[in-house]
Design an enzyme around this catalytic site. Structure first.
Site, PDB file in Angstrom:
ATOM      1  N   HIS A  15      -8.456  17.883 -16.505  1.00 44.35           N
ATOM      2  CA  HIS A  15      -7.248  18.036 -17.310  1.00 44.35           C
ATOM      3  C   HIS A  15      -6.187  17.025 -16.893  1.00 44.35           C
ATOM      4  O   HIS A  15      -5.690  17.078 -15.776  1.00 44.35           O
ATOM      5  CB  HIS A  15      -6.729  19.463 -17.103  1.00 44.35           C
ATOM      6  CG  HIS A  15      -5.510  19.799 -17.882  1.00 44.35           C
ATOM      7  ND1 HIS A  15      -4.333  20.172 -17.279  1.00 44.35           N
ATOM      8  CD2 HIS A  15      -5.277  19.835 -19.224  1.00 44.35           C
ATOM      9  CE1 HIS A  15      -3.433  20.433 -18.207  1.00 44.35           C
ATOM     10  NE2 HIS A  15      -3.979  20.231 -19.391  1.00 44.35           N
ATOM     11  N   GLU A  42      -9.649  14.987 -20.205  1.00 43.41           N
ATOM     12  CA  GLU A  42      -8.685  15.238 -21.280  1.00 43.41           C
ATOM     13  C   GLU A  42      -7.416  14.494 -20.937  1.00 43.41           C
ATOM     14  O   GLU A  42      -7.030  14.431 -19.769  1.00 43.41           O
ATOM     15  CB  GLU A  42      -8.404  16.751 -21.357  1.00 43.41           C
ATOM     16  CG  GLU A  42      -7.437  17.178 -22.455  1.00 43.41           C
ATOM     17  CD  GLU A  42      -5.986  17.316 -22.034  1.00 43.41           C
ATOM     18  OE1 GLU A  42      -5.172  17.714 -22.868  1.00 43.41           O
ATOM     19  OE2 GLU A  42      -5.648  17.024 -20.856  1.00 43.41           O
ATOM     20  N   ASP A  44      -3.286  13.264 -22.801  1.00 48.80           N
ATOM     21  CA  ASP A  44      -2.306  13.468 -23.870  1.00 48.80           C
ATOM     22  C   ASP A  44      -1.813  12.116 -24.371  1.00 48.80           C
ATOM     23  O   ASP A  44      -1.447  11.257 -23.568  1.00 48.80           O
ATOM     24  CB  ASP A  44      -1.102  14.259 -23.336  1.00 48.80           C
ATOM     25  CG  ASP A  44      -1.531  15.526 -22.627  1.00 48.80           C
ATOM     26  OD1 ASP A  44      -2.072  16.416 -23.287  1.00 48.80           O
ATOM     27  OD2 ASP A  44      -1.353  15.603 -21.386  1.00 48.80           O
ATOM     28  N   HIS A  57       2.438  13.495 -21.069  1.00 48.43           N
ATOM     29  CA  HIS A  57       2.420  14.896 -21.478  1.00 48.43           C
ATOM     30  C   HIS A  57       3.759  15.372 -22.008  1.00 48.43           C
ATOM     31  O   HIS A  57       3.846  15.955 -23.084  1.00 48.43           O
ATOM     32  CB  HIS A  57       1.993  15.796 -20.316  1.00 48.43           C
ATOM     33  CG  HIS A  57       2.033  17.252 -20.697  1.00 48.43           C
ATOM     34  ND1 HIS A  57       3.161  18.036 -20.539  1.00 48.43           N
ATOM     35  CD2 HIS A  57       1.107  18.050 -21.276  1.00 48.43           C
ATOM     36  CE1 HIS A  57       2.918  19.254 -20.993  1.00 48.43           C
ATOM     37  NE2 HIS A  57       1.676  19.290 -21.443  1.00 48.43           N
TER      38      HIS A  57
HETATM   39  O1  G3P Z   1      -5.921  20.068 -24.121  1.00 45.70           O
HETATM   40  C1  G3P Z   1      -5.773  21.170 -23.271  1.00 45.70           C
HETATM   41  C2  G3P Z   1      -4.388  21.229 -22.678  1.00 45.70           C
HETATM   42  O2  G3P Z   1      -4.057  19.984 -22.150  1.00 45.70           O
HETATM   43  C3  G3P Z   1      -3.334  21.643 -23.678  1.00 45.70           C
HETATM   44  O3  G3P Z   1      -2.087  21.858 -23.091  1.00 45.70           O
HETATM   45  O4  G3P Z   1       0.204  21.279 -22.446  1.00 45.70           O
HETATM   46  O5  G3P Z   1      -1.668  20.769 -20.895  1.00 45.70           O
HETATM   47  O6  G3P Z   1      -1.391  19.443 -22.976  1.00 45.70           O
HETATM   48  P1  G3P Z   1      -1.208  20.786 -22.319  1.00 45.70           P
HETATM   49 MG    MG Z   2      -3.187  18.183 -22.864  1.00 45.55          MG
END
Ligand code: G3P
Ligand code: MG
Length: 249
Positions: A15, A42, A44, A57
């Protein structure tokens, strides 16, 4: 009818990279995730003021860089001068904000499969998705298995669906939504990405009954990850990729 996925989902997705051990959404975090054994990451994606897609993020620069104010208030040339590592620790001082194009190229180099989370600033759902999908299509080789694209923004996912229909989409859910099935159908989403805080074995079963694998964020505890896998969850997003991969035995 839910479109079949062109890949097997992994049990563990790093993440924002190996974000417990390196500054999130940076090249250092992607490299460390791979070093810890992750095969999927993953991150952002949002836009700079001049429309360049970057990994970030928060709406604002303050928490994870030396910048101040909104990410979309600064041009890419100036974002590149920021330090996105020293907030995390002195070992990462000078780590730059990572461009989206560079992130995808690094994934190709490292053999990491990306989950691209489109994270638009308010009012930029369409533009962010248009720019991110165009950039990704230009970089990602046509003969490679495509990335998984996700977003909390249904509008962004509509754009992803229309521009790159063959790239699988994941519908991101925070709190429970009564209309999740209709929305996932409309977006032709192949996966559901849901928040651990609000889901139960029953709701996970309901998502799965729609024909969609379920991915849960953000799970940093190995015992909880194992509970979720036993409940039929395909993947967990974790800041501690090394810890969870290690717990698989
Ligand atoms: O994509 C999963 C997760 O990253 C979604 O929440 O706020 O961590 O981007 P966030
Ligand atoms: Mg995310």
């Amino acid at each position: 009818m839910v479109a079949a996925l062109p890949f097997l989902l992994p049990p563990v997705i790093a993440h924002r990279g190996a974000s417990a051990n390196a500054p999130e959404n940076t090249a250092a975090a992607l490299r460390l995730a791979r070093a810890h054994g992750a095969r999927w990451v993953e991150f952002d994606v949002t836009l700079s003021r001049d429309g360049v897609p970057v990994l970030f993020h928060d709406d604002d620069l303050d928490r994870t860089s030396t910048g101040k104010g909104p990410v979309n208030g600064m041009d890419w040339a100036d974002l590149q001068k920021l330090d996105a590592g020293s907030w995390f620790g002195p070992a990462f001082a000078g780590e730059p904000v990572l461009g989206f194009a560079e992130a995808l190229k690094l994934c190709l180099e490292l053999g990491l499969h990306p989950n691209i989370e489109i994270k638009p600033a308010a009012g930029e759902d369409v533009e962010t998705a248009e720019v991110a999908m165009a950039a990704a299509a230009a970089i990602w080789p046509k003969d490679r298995v495509p990335p998984l694209v996700s977003s909390f923004s249904a509008r962004s996912l509509e754009i992803a669906r229309d521009r790159l229909p063959d790239w699988p989409r994941g519908y991101l859910i925070y709190e429970r939504q009564d209309d999740w099935a209709e929305t996932a159908d409309r977006l032709q989403a192949s996966t559901i990405h849901a928040c651990n805080r609000f889901e139960t074995t029953e709701t996970i079963a309901a998502y799965r009954a729609s024909g969609r694998p379920v991915l849960i964020y953000t799970v940093n505890n190995a015992a909880l990850a194992h509970e979720l896998w036993r409940a039929g969850v395909s993947s967990v997003f974790t800041d501690h990729a090394g810890r969870l991969i290690g717990s698989l035995g």
